[in-house]
Design a protein around this motif. Sequence first.
Motif, PDB file in Angstrom:
ATOM      1  N   LEU A  49     -24.257  -3.760  -1.838  1.00 52.78           N
ATOM      2  CA  LEU A  49     -23.906  -3.341  -3.201  1.00 52.78           C
ATOM      3  C   LEU A  49     -25.155  -2.927  -3.982  1.00 52.78           C
ATOM      4  O   LEU A  49     -25.126  -1.991  -4.785  1.00 52.78           O
ATOM      5  CB  LEU A  49     -23.178  -4.477  -3.932  1.00 52.78           C
ATOM      6  N   ASP A  50     -26.249  -3.619  -3.725  1.00 50.91           N
ATOM      7  CA  ASP A  50     -27.520  -3.238  -4.356  1.00 50.91           C
ATOM      8  C   ASP A  50     -27.884  -1.812  -3.942  1.00 50.91           C
ATOM      9  O   ASP A  50     -28.226  -0.970  -4.781  1.00 50.91           O
ATOM     10  CB  ASP A  50     -28.599  -4.244  -3.920  1.00 50.91           C
ATOM     11  N   ALA A  51     -27.768  -1.547  -2.640  1.00 49.67           N
ATOM     12  CA  ALA A  51     -28.088  -0.198  -2.137  1.00 49.67           C
ATOM     13  C   ALA A  51     -27.152   0.848  -2.743  1.00 49.67           C
ATOM     14  O   ALA A  51     -27.573   1.962  -3.068  1.00 49.67           O
ATOM     15  CB  ALA A  51     -27.994  -0.174  -0.610  1.00 49.67           C
ATOM     16  N   CYS A  73     -25.897   0.781  -5.652  1.00 51.25           N
ATOM     17  CA  CYS A  73     -26.418   1.052  -7.006  1.00 51.25           C
ATOM     18  C   CYS A  73     -27.679   1.908  -6.947  1.00 51.25           C
ATOM     19  O   CYS A  73     -27.828   2.835  -7.752  1.00 51.25           O
ATOM     20  CB  CYS A  73     -26.737  -0.253  -7.731  1.00 51.25           C
ATOM     21  N   HIS A  74     -28.578   1.599  -6.015  1.00 48.65           N
ATOM     22  CA  HIS A  74     -29.798   2.418  -5.911  1.00 48.65           C
ATOM     23  C   HIS A  74     -29.433   3.893  -5.722  1.00 48.65           C
ATOM     24  O   HIS A  74     -30.003   4.773  -6.354  1.00 48.65           O
ATOM     25  CB  HIS A  74     -30.659   1.957  -4.725  1.00 48.65           C
ATOM     26  N   ALA A  75     -28.467   4.130  -4.825  1.00 50.71           N
ATOM     27  CA  ALA A  75     -28.084   5.513  -4.528  1.00 50.71           C
ATOM     28  C   ALA A  75     -27.407   6.163  -5.736  1.00 50.71           C
ATOM     29  O   ALA A  75     -27.751   7.282  -6.134  1.00 50.71           O
ATOM     30  CB  ALA A  75     -27.157   5.536  -3.320  1.00 50.71           C
ATOM     31  N   CYS A 106     -27.560   0.210 -14.974  1.00 52.41           N
ATOM     32  CA  CYS A 106     -26.950  -0.908 -14.236  1.00 52.41           C
ATOM     33  C   CYS A 106     -27.993  -1.951 -13.833  1.00 52.41           C
ATOM     34  O   CYS A 106     -27.771  -3.151 -13.975  1.00 52.41           O
ATOM     35  CB  CYS A 106     -26.233  -0.403 -12.986  1.00 52.41           C
ATOM     36  N   HIS A 107     -29.129  -1.488 -13.329  1.00 49.16           N
ATOM     37  CA  HIS A 107     -30.178  -2.441 -12.979  1.00 49.16           C
ATOM     38  C   HIS A 107     -30.755  -3.095 -14.230  1.00 49.16           C
ATOM     39  O   HIS A 107     -31.061  -4.282 -14.227  1.00 49.16           O
ATOM     40  CB  HIS A 107     -31.281  -1.753 -12.170  1.00 49.16           C
ATOM     41  N   SER A 108     -30.904  -2.310 -15.290  1.00 47.27           N
ATOM     42  CA  SER A 108     -31.455  -2.861 -16.523  1.00 47.27           C
ATOM     43  C   SER A 108     -30.573  -4.006 -17.044  1.00 47.27           C
ATOM     44  O   SER A 108     -31.070  -5.055 -17.456  1.00 47.27           O
ATOM     45  CB  SER A 108     -31.555  -1.737 -17.553  1.00 47.27           C
ATOM     46  N   GLU A 157     -26.467 -13.078  -8.241  1.00 46.26           N
ATOM     47  CA  GLU A 157     -27.255 -12.427  -7.189  1.00 46.26           C
ATOM     48  C   GLU A 157     -27.548 -10.985  -7.607  1.00 46.26           C
ATOM     49  O   GLU A 157     -26.698 -10.329  -8.211  1.00 46.26           O
ATOM     50  CB  GLU A 157     -26.454 -12.394  -5.887  1.00 46.26           C
ATOM     51  N   HIS A 158     -28.723 -10.488  -7.196  1.00 51.56           N
ATOM     52  CA  HIS A 158     -29.157  -9.178  -7.669  1.00 51.56           C
ATOM     53  C   HIS A 158     -28.129  -8.055  -7.414  1.00 51.56           C
ATOM     54  O   HIS A 158     -27.777  -7.309  -8.328  1.00 51.56           O
ATOM     55  CB  HIS A 158     -30.503  -8.827  -7.039  1.00 51.56           C
ATOM     56  N   GLY A 159     -27.640  -7.968  -6.184  1.00 53.22           N
ATOM     57  CA  GLY A 159     -26.723  -6.873  -5.846  1.00 53.22           C
ATOM     58  C   GLY A 159     -25.397  -6.977  -6.589  1.00 53.22           C
ATOM     59  O   GLY A 159     -24.786  -5.976  -6.951  1.00 53.22           O
TER      60      GLY A 159
END
Length: 380
Positions: free
Chosen positions: A199-201, A203-205, A268-270, A282-284
């Motif tokens: 899920l983290d990946a 978001c990165h994409a 989203c990361h912010s 958890e981060h993701g």
Amino acid sequence: MMSPFYNPVRIFTGRDSSQQFAEAVEKDFSQADPILVLTRGNGVHRHSRLQPIMARVENKTVRLLELDISNPDIADIVKIKAEVESFDYRMILAIGGGSVMDTAKALSAMKTIPASDENTIRRAMEDKLYTATNEMVPWVGIPTTSGTGSEVTCWATIWDKAFGKKYSITDERLYAKAAVIIPELTSSVPLKTSVFTALDALCHATEAYWSLHTNPVTRVYALEAIKKITVFLPKLKDNPEAAAVREQLAMASLYAGLAFSNTRTTACHSISYPLTLLHGMEHGLAASYTLGAVLKRNAPGIAELDRLLEAFGVQHVEEVEPFIFDLYRQYHVPTPLREYGVSFQNVQHIVQRAYTKGRMDNNPTEITAEALTEILTEMI
Ligand SMILES: [Fe+2]
């Protein structure tokens, strides 16, 4: 003006990635001695697929540290620096997830900064003192989770729980000399960790695709990563060790990493940072939690939105949020924010800390404090 795509990491993939890299160690890293090997523990360095590399490395002076940390904190860096103080490492081999690779970057950037106490490290990160060093230690990343993309980015996240903050160590010299992709290493990771990292990946994409710093090359990697994750992440639960699924997710994570290595992340990361710091998400999970809601707000500002939706396998922006929340349910991840201790009373604490410079202002649409309060309140 659009910036050119740039990424200098040599990437080894495929069945013989380990063998290929082992040969490169011999040829191109012959001066790299002694070597500090950081691993995520549980004997991962004894995995059969890593043996071609370990056999070459063992010809050198090696110090192997098994780390038991998630989300590296200033306190962890001080402790590890003390442990390796007399070890004049010339290369770092990081075999682990984002935490291990980010620790490697911190040890690379701050090798020459004496670290007797936490304040020295805190100041070095606050004032970016490490950028003045002539010597950043070359490092190599061998990811054991599919998600962080740290093996192809030039920054590391270091947390400061004592002060409720997070720092980013950033320097172009912090790109790995090489990344070695071995999907089998991810099979022994707990299923939930695999889900959160994927899920983290995702978001990165997605965030790279709509970032203000996006570019056409980034967008190709981003779309490919999103397609793979949306197809293969739901399949993981049926057979968590399936090599084909693991391989697809490993490549998706790499592509997502390449995509956002050029753009960094956005809203989203912010928003995720206070969710992690204050509520232990958890981060993701924390990053993906608002992906659908932010997409709805960003939609008018996203170029080629149709291609993004197509990659998600949906037709309308409204369908992405239910898709992600359905994934949470499939993997038994609680969905309401109240399950993480968020209440109507404390939602403002999150909002106040959700505006990280370089992240929120990298979002294509402004998300005001009022809009964010609304987004989060709906999820309690
Ligand atoms: Fe992330």
